[in-house]
Design an enzyme around this catalytic site. Structure first.
Site, PDB file in Angstrom:
ATOM      1  N   CYS A 255       0.676  -1.218  -0.152  1.00  0.00           N
ATOM      2  CA  CYS A 255       0.032   0.040  -0.155  1.00  0.00           C
ATOM      3  C   CYS A 255       0.796   1.272   0.239  1.00  0.00           C
ATOM      4  O   CYS A 255       1.002   1.566   1.114  1.00  0.00           O
ATOM      5  CB  CYS A 255      -0.745  -0.033   1.244  1.00  0.00           C
ATOM      6  SG  CYS A 255      -2.064  -1.431   1.201  1.00  0.00           S
ATOM      7  N   ALA A 256       1.531   1.437  -1.090  1.00  0.00           N
ATOM      8  CA  ALA A 256       2.583   2.264  -1.290  1.00  0.00           C
ATOM      9  C   ALA A 256       2.559   3.778  -1.221  1.00  0.00           C
ATOM     10  O   ALA A 256       3.345   4.389  -0.807  1.00  0.00           O
ATOM     11  CB  ALA A 256       3.667   1.700  -2.375  1.00  0.00           C
ATOM     12  N   ALA A 257       1.097   4.182  -1.688  1.00  0.00           N
ATOM     13  CA  ALA A 257       1.215   5.627  -1.987  1.00  0.00           C
ATOM     14  C   ALA A 257       1.038   6.589  -0.869  1.00  0.00           C
ATOM     15  O   ALA A 257       0.251   5.907   0.181  1.00  0.00           O
ATOM     16  CB  ALA A 257       0.061   5.844  -3.041  1.00  0.00           C
ATOM     17  N   PRO A 258       1.701   7.535  -0.906  1.00  0.00           N
ATOM     18  CA  PRO A 258       2.531   8.382  -1.817  1.00  0.00           C
ATOM     19  C   PRO A 258       3.990   8.085  -1.782  1.00  0.00           C
ATOM     20  O   PRO A 258       4.787   8.526  -2.738  1.00  0.00           O
ATOM     21  CB  PRO A 258       2.495   9.807  -1.584  1.00  0.00           C
ATOM     22  CG  PRO A 258       2.487   9.805   0.130  1.00  0.00           C
ATOM     23  CD  PRO A 258       1.902   8.455   0.445  1.00  0.00           C
ATOM     24  N   GLY A 259       4.394   6.759  -1.317  1.00  0.00           N
ATOM     25  CA  GLY A 259       5.687   6.285  -1.465  1.00  0.00           C
ATOM     26  C   GLY A 259       6.880   6.782  -0.640  1.00  0.00           C
ATOM     27  O   GLY A 259       8.007   6.494  -0.700  1.00  0.00           O
ATOM     28  N   GLY A 260       6.303   7.483   0.468  1.00  0.00           N
ATOM     29  CA  GLY A 260       7.462   7.773   1.436  1.00  0.00           C
ATOM     30  C   GLY A 260       8.334   6.686   1.927  1.00  0.00           C
ATOM     31  O   GLY A 260       9.485   6.850   2.347  1.00  0.00           O
ATOM     32  N   ASP A 304      -5.260  -4.302  -6.265  1.00  0.00           N
ATOM     33  CA  ASP A 304      -5.806  -4.384  -4.941  1.00  0.00           C
ATOM     34  C   ASP A 304      -4.992  -5.420  -4.198  1.00  0.00           C
ATOM     35  O   ASP A 304      -4.700  -6.543  -4.622  1.00  0.00           O
ATOM     36  CB  ASP A 304      -7.361  -5.033  -5.178  1.00  0.00           C
ATOM     37  CG  ASP A 304      -7.995  -5.136  -3.994  1.00  0.00           C
ATOM     38  OD1 ASP A 304      -7.436  -5.135  -2.919  1.00  0.00           O
ATOM     39  OD2 ASP A 304      -9.080  -5.589  -3.938  1.00  0.00           O
ATOM     40  N   ASP A 324       1.657  -1.641   4.800  1.00  0.00           N
ATOM     41  CA  ASP A 324       1.373  -0.344   5.458  1.00  0.00           C
ATOM     42  C   ASP A 324      -0.129  -0.147   5.127  1.00  0.00           C
ATOM     43  O   ASP A 324      -0.594   0.466   4.398  1.00  0.00           O
ATOM     44  CB  ASP A 324       1.980   0.801   4.901  1.00  0.00           C
ATOM     45  CG  ASP A 324       1.855   2.051   5.759  1.00  0.00           C
ATOM     46  OD1 ASP A 324       1.442   2.188   6.962  1.00  0.00           O
ATOM     47  OD2 ASP A 324       2.434   3.142   5.116  1.00  0.00           O
ATOM     48  N   CYS A 377      -1.146   3.426  10.840  1.00  0.00           N
ATOM     49  CA  CYS A 377      -0.872   4.678  11.383  1.00  0.00           C
ATOM     50  C   CYS A 377      -2.335   4.867  12.209  1.00  0.00           C
ATOM     51  O   CYS A 377      -2.919   5.704  12.307  1.00  0.00           O
ATOM     52  CB  CYS A 377      -0.771   5.920  10.526  1.00  0.00           C
ATOM     53  SG  CYS A 377      -2.201   6.198   9.298  1.00  0.00           S
TER      54      CYS A 377
HETATM   55  C1  LIG Z   1      -1.153   4.545   5.063  1.00  0.00           C
HETATM   56  S1  LIG Z   1      -1.520   4.870   3.090  1.00  0.00           S
HETATM   57  C2  LIG Z   1       0.088   4.335   2.527  1.00  0.00           C
HETATM   58  C3  LIG Z   1       1.317   5.164   2.940  1.00  0.00           C
HETATM   59  C4  LIG Z   1       2.554   4.981   2.300  1.00  0.00           C
HETATM   60  N1  LIG Z   1       3.043   3.768   2.647  1.00  0.00           N
HETATM   61  C5  LIG Z   1       3.831   5.780   2.477  1.00  0.00           C
HETATM   62  O1  LIG Z   1       4.510   5.507   3.357  1.00  0.00           O
HETATM   63  O2  LIG Z   1       3.964   6.749   1.859  1.00  0.00           O
HETATM   64  C6  LIG Z   1      -2.360   3.527   2.878  1.00  0.00           C
HETATM   65  C7  LIG Z   1      -2.755   3.345   1.181  1.00  0.00           C
HETATM   66  O3  LIG Z   1      -3.433   2.084   0.970  1.00  0.00           O
HETATM   67  C8  LIG Z   1      -3.941   2.348  -0.300  1.00  0.00           C
HETATM   68  N2  LIG Z   1      -4.913   1.281  -0.234  1.00  0.00           N
HETATM   69  C9  LIG Z   1      -6.209   1.108   0.249  1.00  0.00           C
HETATM   70  N3  LIG Z   1      -6.663  -0.055   0.077  1.00  0.00           N
HETATM   71  C10 LIG Z   1      -6.007  -0.685  -0.755  1.00  0.00           C
HETATM   72  C11 LIG Z   1      -5.981  -2.024  -1.506  1.00  0.00           C
HETATM   73  N4  LIG Z   1      -6.910  -2.893  -1.235  1.00  0.00           N
HETATM   74  N5  LIG Z   1      -4.775  -2.197  -2.150  1.00  0.00           N
HETATM   75  C12 LIG Z   1      -3.785  -1.555  -2.294  1.00  0.00           C
HETATM   76  N6  LIG Z   1      -3.623  -0.313  -1.715  1.00  0.00           N
HETATM   77  C13 LIG Z   1      -4.795  -0.121  -1.047  1.00  0.00           C
HETATM   78  C14 LIG Z   1      -4.513   3.708  -0.076  1.00  0.00           C
HETATM   79  O4  LIG Z   1      -4.716   4.278  -1.646  1.00  0.00           O
HETATM   80  C15 LIG Z   1      -3.230   4.335   0.553  1.00  0.00           C
HETATM   81  O5  LIG Z   1      -2.403   4.972  -0.552  1.00  0.00           O
END
Ligand SMILES: C[S@@+](CC[C@H](N)C(=O)[O-])C[C@H]1O[C@@H](n2cnc3c(N)ncnc32)[C@H](O)[C@@H]1O
Length: 435
Positions: A255-260, A304, A324, A377
């Site tokens: 669950c990478a976005a925004p990539g931190g 997903d 994450d 978080c």
């Molecule tokens: C906590 S944020 C991630 C922050 C990121 N790891 C960082 O450090 O920048 C959670 C992310 O999970 C993504 N997400 C939610 N449901 C998901 C799914 N079923 N599969 C993949 N990504 C998912 C969201 O779009 C969101 O970007």
């Protein structure tokens, strides 16, 4: 004149944004960038201050409106209600001369085509100014948590220090940066920041983290564009360190976005084969931008995480997986105060189920002896320790591994937000046993 006109529209815009958050369930991080693209930097920060601030102290402002407005402003008049919130926030929390602030908010009724409410807005705000001491004495008679009741109850049930957590959530967030060890030591980067940065030693703070005394524009951080530093909360910086990736490892950041965290993994192991996955295409753009700023390479996939068969080859397995997980974000309320009003109690069960589904699906893609780091978080036990407990009960080949937080050795770690500290985060590190 020009200046005045932009100021007027700032108040009007702030009211419209608050309406979208409170009545349409939109987050500030979605709405603000759209608005920001049309206005100058000064107005951007004014609107940011007003909208974040209103979300931070909303129940206090609502109690004042309730005392001053006889009939609740519902339906089409909700925008007038939001404009009153903007006016009261300015009078109470911003250094704007009172009468000028009232005039500007009253004039915003015209911009918003709410001329018929000009008298009401003027009357309410001026009465507040006249009777401020009495009104505040009534409103502040009891400690206000400034949180929704369901969340206060959950925190009360789980933590004896729930009041401290709530107090921390109600503060402004500190700014933390991560220094890229490929380019600079933390110490010399702190020197380059010339008095703005503090290097805080503690077992809670990872060695790459620097605390800034005052928020800075990223453009003022030395060599930011070249990737020397990244804005990231201190506790979030533990993720890549705990994942312990080696060059050549196959890594999934699920669950990478925004990539931190993706970029941190690649700072520590530049030759790792990283897949950065997220379900939201728009958010993956940010991953690509961050990778490019740091001169890094990862395979970006939109998919997903609970359905890996849809975006992975049948036999594709990983040495390291970072999950994450999507969560309530109750650990980052001070950074995103709108969470308090967007999140509903019923969301928590849904999130717990989604986290369990992703965890189970990704476990199948972990190599024997591989490591999966589960992170959120959130500060709610059902998303964290209880989630992991249930997973361990039903997964025979999963085992917790001890984690080292600067000398503090634990199998699970729940961080709470604190002043001059990081945000609320949870970590559990799981290894896949071989017989
Ligand atoms: C906590 S944020 C991630 C922050 C990121 N790891 C960082 O450090 O920048 C959670 C992310 O999970 C993504 N997400 C939610 N449901 C998901 C799914 N079923 N599969 C993949 N990504 C998912 C969201 O779009 C969101 O970007």
């Amino acid at each position: 004149m020009q200046n005045n006109a932009t100021k007027l529209s700032s108040r009007a815009l702030a009211a419209q944004i608050i309406l979208q958050v409170l009545d349409q369930g939109k987050s500030l991080s979605t709405v603000l960038p759209e608005v920001h693209s049309h206005i100058n930097i000064k107005d951007q920060s004014l609107i940011q201050e007003m909208t974040f601030g209103i979300c931070r102290v909303l129940p206090r402002l609502e109690s004042i409106v309730k005392l001053l407005v006889e009939k609740p402003l519902k339906g089409k008049t909700r925008l007038v209600h939001c404009l009153l919130l903007v006016g009261l926030y300015q009078l109470l929390y911003m250094r704007v001369p009172s009468h000028a602030a009232v005039d500007e908010v009253v004039n915003a009724t015209k911009v918003l085509k709410l001329d018929s409410f000009r008298g009401l807005v003027n009357g309410v705000l001026r009465r507040f100014l006249r009777e401020q001491a009495d009104i505040l004495a009534k409103v502040d008679k009891h400690w206000q948590t400034l949180h929704p009741e369901w969340l206060v109850n959950k925190l009360k049930k789980s933590y004896p220090h729930w009041r401290e957590i709530i107090d921390a959530n109600n503060q402004r967030p500190p700014m933390w940066i991560r220094v890229n060890s490929q380019f600079s030591s933390v110490e010399s980067y702190a020197v380059a920041l010339d008095g703005v940065a503090e290097y805080l030693h503690s077992s809670q703070i990872p060695p790459c983290a620097l605390y800034l005394n005052q928020p800075q524009a990223v453009s003022s951080l030395p060599n930011f564009a070249k990737g020397w530093a990244t804005v990231q909360d201190a506790h979030a910086q533990w993720a890549a360190l705990l994942l312990d990736v080696s060059n050549g490892d196959k890594v999934l950041d699920a669950c990478a976005a925004p990539g931190g965290k993706t970029t941190h993994i690649l700072e520590l192991a530049p030759k790792a084969n990283v897949i950065a996955l997220d379900i939201e295409q728009a958010r993956l753009k940010r991953v690509a931008e961050n990778l490019s700023r740091l001169g890094q390479d990862a395979k970006i996939i939109c998919g997903d995480a609970s359905q890996p068969n849809q975006w992975l080859e049948d036999d594709e397995m990983f040495d390291r997986i970072l999950l994450d997980a999507p969560c309530s974000a109750t650990g980052v309320i001070r950074r995103h105060p709108d969470i308090k009003w967007l999140r509903k109690e019923s969301d928590i069960d849904e999130l717990v189920q989604l986290q369990a589904k992703i965890l189970t699906a990704l476990w199948q893609r972990l190599k024997p002896n591989g490591v999966l780091l589960y992170a959120t978080c959130s500060i709610l036990p059902e998303e964290n320790s209880l989630q992991i407990k249930r997973f361990l009960e039903k997964t025979q080949d999963a085992m917790l591994v001890e984690m080292d937080f600067g000398g503090e050795k634990v199998f699970e770690k729940q961080f709470f937000p604190s002043e001059k500290g990081g945000d609320g985060f949870f970590y559990a590190k799981l290894v896949k046993k071989v017989d």
